[in-house]
Write a protein that holds these residues in place. Structure first.
Motif, PDB file in Angstrom:
ATOM      1  N   GLY A  37     -11.313   8.701  21.800  1.00 36.66           N
ATOM      2  CA  GLY A  37     -11.015  10.077  22.144  1.00 36.66           C
ATOM      3  C   GLY A  37      -9.562  10.416  21.857  1.00 36.66           C
ATOM      4  N   ARG A  38      -8.834   9.490  21.268  1.00 38.52           N
ATOM      5  CA  ARG A  38      -7.425   9.720  20.947  1.00 38.52           C
ATOM      6  C   ARG A  38      -7.310  10.091  19.479  1.00 38.52           C
ATOM      7  N   ALA A  39      -6.335  10.942  19.168  1.00 37.93           N
ATOM      8  CA  ALA A  39      -6.121  11.361  17.788  1.00 37.93           C
ATOM      9  C   ALA A  39      -5.401  10.304  16.971  1.00 37.93           C
ATOM     10  N   ASP A  40      -5.000   9.204  17.599  1.00 38.11           N
ATOM     11  CA  ASP A  40      -4.251   8.184  16.869  1.00 38.11           C
ATOM     12  C   ASP A  40      -5.108   6.982  16.466  1.00 38.11           C
ATOM     13  N   GLU A  41      -6.430   7.109  16.587  1.00 32.70           N
ATOM     14  CA  GLU A  41      -7.325   6.028  16.184  1.00 32.70           C
ATOM     15  C   GLU A  41      -8.656   6.613  15.737  1.00 32.70           C
ATOM     16  N   MET A  42      -9.147   6.138  14.596  1.00 33.33           N
ATOM     17  CA  MET A  42     -10.452   6.566  14.082  1.00 33.33           C
ATOM     18  C   MET A  42     -11.168   5.372  13.476  1.00 33.33           C
ATOM     19  N   HIS A  43     -12.478   5.503  13.400  1.00 37.01           N
ATOM     20  CA  HIS A  43     -13.303   4.501  12.731  1.00 37.01           C
ATOM     21  C   HIS A  43     -14.109   5.210  11.651  1.00 37.01           C
ATOM     22  N   VAL A  44     -14.111   4.627  10.462  1.00 38.44           N
ATOM     23  CA  VAL A  44     -14.865   5.168   9.333  1.00 38.44           C
ATOM     24  C   VAL A  44     -15.673   4.020   8.753  1.00 38.44           C
ATOM     25  N   ARG A  45     -16.908   4.291   8.387  1.00 38.67           N
ATOM     26  CA  ARG A  45     -17.730   3.267   7.740  1.00 38.67           C
ATOM     27  C   ARG A  45     -17.909   3.658   6.276  1.00 38.67           C
ATOM     28  N   ILE A  46     -17.630   2.708   5.387  1.00 37.69           N
ATOM     29  CA  ILE A  46     -17.820   2.946   3.965  1.00 37.69           C
ATOM     30  C   ILE A  46     -18.770   1.875   3.420  1.00 37.69           C
ATOM     31  N   PRO A  47     -19.365   2.124   2.262  1.00 38.62           N
ATOM     32  CA  PRO A  47     -20.262   1.114   1.679  1.00 38.62           C
ATOM     33  C   PRO A  47     -19.531  -0.211   1.444  1.00 38.62           C
ATOM     34  N   LYS A  48     -20.218  -1.302   1.716  1.00 38.01           N
ATOM     35  CA  LYS A  48     -19.601  -2.625   1.589  1.00 38.01           C
ATOM     36  C   LYS A  48     -19.118  -2.904   0.171  1.00 38.01           C
ATOM     37  N   ASP A  49     -19.804  -2.332  -0.832  1.00 39.77           N
ATOM     38  CA  ASP A  49     -19.382  -2.589  -2.211  1.00 39.77           C
ATOM     39  C   ASP A  49     -18.098  -1.836  -2.584  1.00 39.77           C
ATOM     40  N   ARG A  50     -17.575  -0.997  -1.683  1.00 39.90           N
ATOM     41  CA  ARG A  50     -16.314  -0.279  -1.933  1.00 39.90           C
ATOM     42  C   ARG A  50     -15.137  -0.887  -1.173  1.00 39.90           C
ATOM     43  N   ILE A  51     -15.394  -1.918  -0.366  1.00 40.86           N
ATOM     44  CA  ILE A  51     -14.336  -2.564   0.411  1.00 40.86           C
ATOM     45  C   ILE A  51     -13.265  -3.148  -0.517  1.00 40.86           C
ATOM     46  N   GLY A  52     -13.695  -3.778  -1.599  1.00 39.04           N
ATOM     47  CA  GLY A  52     -12.738  -4.363  -2.550  1.00 39.04           C
ATOM     48  C   GLY A  52     -11.804  -3.313  -3.139  1.00 39.04           C
ATOM     49  N   ALA A  53     -12.334  -2.133  -3.440  1.00 40.83           N
ATOM     50  CA  ALA A  53     -11.499  -1.056  -3.975  1.00 40.83           C
ATOM     51  C   ALA A  53     -10.504  -0.574  -2.919  1.00 40.83           C
ATOM     52  N   LEU A  54     -10.928  -0.534  -1.661  1.00 38.68           N
ATOM     53  CA  LEU A  54     -10.036  -0.104  -0.581  1.00 38.68           C
ATOM     54  C   LEU A  54      -8.900  -1.108  -0.364  1.00 38.68           C
ATOM     55  N   ILE A  55      -9.220  -2.369  -0.420  1.00 33.11           N
ATOM     56  CA  ILE A  55      -8.195  -3.397  -0.209  1.00 33.11           C
ATOM     57  C   ILE A  55      -7.299  -3.513  -1.441  1.00 33.11           C
ATOM     58  N   GLY A  56      -7.907  -3.534  -2.624  1.00 35.15           N
ATOM     59  CA  GLY A  56      -7.143  -3.664  -3.857  1.00 35.15           C
ATOM     60  C   GLY A  56      -6.742  -5.091  -4.136  1.00 35.15           C
ATOM     61  N   GLU A  81     -16.909  -1.290   8.293  1.00 37.79           N
ATOM     62  CA  GLU A  81     -16.197  -0.518   9.319  1.00 37.79           C
ATOM     63  C   GLU A  81     -14.692  -0.618   9.079  1.00 37.79           C
ATOM     64  N   VAL A  82     -14.025   0.539   9.067  1.00 40.71           N
ATOM     65  CA  VAL A  82     -12.579   0.585   8.889  1.00 40.71           C
ATOM     66  C   VAL A  82     -11.978   1.282  10.104  1.00 40.71           C
ATOM     67  N   GLU A  83     -11.119   0.579  10.820  1.00 41.73           N
ATOM     68  CA  GLU A  83     -10.406   1.178  11.948  1.00 41.73           C
ATOM     69  C   GLU A  83      -9.039   1.617  11.442  1.00 41.73           C
ATOM     70  N   ILE A  84      -8.703   2.861  11.725  1.00 41.85           N
ATOM     71  CA  ILE A  84      -7.422   3.432  11.312  1.00 41.85           C
ATOM     72  C   ILE A  84      -6.660   3.757  12.588  1.00 41.85           C
ATOM     73  N   GLU A  85      -5.467   3.171  12.737  1.00 40.57           N
ATOM     74  CA  GLU A  85      -4.708   3.435  13.957  1.00 40.57           C
ATOM     75  C   GLU A  85      -3.236   3.642  13.646  1.00 40.57           C
ATOM     76  N   SER A  86      -2.604   4.402  14.521  1.00 41.65           N
ATOM     77  CA  SER A  86      -1.175   4.647  14.438  1.00 41.65           C
ATOM     78  C   SER A  86      -0.659   4.902  15.844  1.00 41.65           C
ATOM     79  N   LYS A  87       0.498   4.404  16.113  1.00 43.90           N
ATOM     80  CA  LYS A  87       1.085   4.604  17.442  1.00 43.90           C
ATOM     81  C   LYS A  87       1.705   5.993  17.580  1.00 43.90           C
ATOM     82  N   ASP A  88       2.185   6.556  16.464  1.00 40.50           N
ATOM     83  CA  ASP A  88       2.951   7.795  16.591  1.00 40.50           C
ATOM     84  C   ASP A  88       2.710   8.803  15.467  1.00 40.50           C
ATOM     85  N   ASN A  89       1.614   8.673  14.709  1.00 44.76           N
ATOM     86  CA  ASN A  89       1.401   9.575  13.583  1.00 44.76           C
ATOM     87  C   ASN A  89      -0.062  10.004  13.468  1.00 44.76           C
TER      88      ASN A  89
END
Length: 176
Positions: A37-56, A81-89
């Motif tokens: 419920g906080r704006a500083d953390e989100m979870h996004v699910r992407i296809p597993k075959d795109r994980i390599g492109a995300l990591i690079g 599953e990708v968790e996106i978090e930030s303490k102040d942004n």
């Protein structure tokens, strides 16, 4: 008279543009939650075959996205599953979410990073909204957007200034 571009008429292109303009969000193609419920953390699910492109290679894409948005990405390569978090942004969290979704929908990381620029947006259209559940109709619509040897997609990109990705059951656009 109607102008035809690689099998797509200007009327068809206008219809697609109008449909995209009306669509405010996609339907669970890349599921996301604000788990805390906080704006500083989100979870996004992407296809597993795109994980390599995300990591690079050697984590380059992941690190660049983290640096440019001020977030930390936690990627579960088993589930997508990708968790996106930030303490102040919180804005960085939203920007990173859009870039992660774009990569998940087939854009190259370089093209997806365009979303970090001002007035650039991601729109994802579920082809099933137009084709129903017919695999044949979905294949036909994907083919019409792509065109022979990708020429229709390239023409749409050149004329609109937007990037287009056809991936799975979706057509995604990045532009202003």
């Amino acid at each position: 008279s109607t102008l035809w571009i690689e099998g797509l008429s200007v009327d068809t292109i206008s219809w697609v543009e109008n449909t995209l303009a009306k669509q405010s969000h996609h339907k669970a193609l890349c599921s996301e939650t604000m788990s805390t419920g906080r704006a500083d953390e989100m979870h996004v699910r992407i296809p597993k075959d795109r994980i390599g492109a995300l990591i690079g290679p050697e984590g380059k894409t992941k690190h660049e996205l983290e640096k440019r948005t001020g977030v930390k990405l936690h990627i579960d390569s088993e589930t997508g599953e990708v968790e996106i978090e930030s303490k102040d942004n919180p804005l960085g969290v939203l920007q990173a979410r859009d870039v992660v979704k774009a990569i998940g929908r087939g854009f190259s990381p370089e093209r997806a990073m365009r979303l970090l620029q001002e007035n650039q947006y991601l729109d994802i259209v579920d082809i099933r909204e137009f084709a129903g559940t017919s695999e044949k109709a979905m294949r036909r619509l994907r083919g019409r957007v792509i065109g022979e040897n990708g020429k229709t997609r390239e023409t749409i990109e050149r004329l609109s200034g937007a990037y287009v990705s056809v991936y799975g059951k979706t057509v995604a656009l990045i532009g202003s």
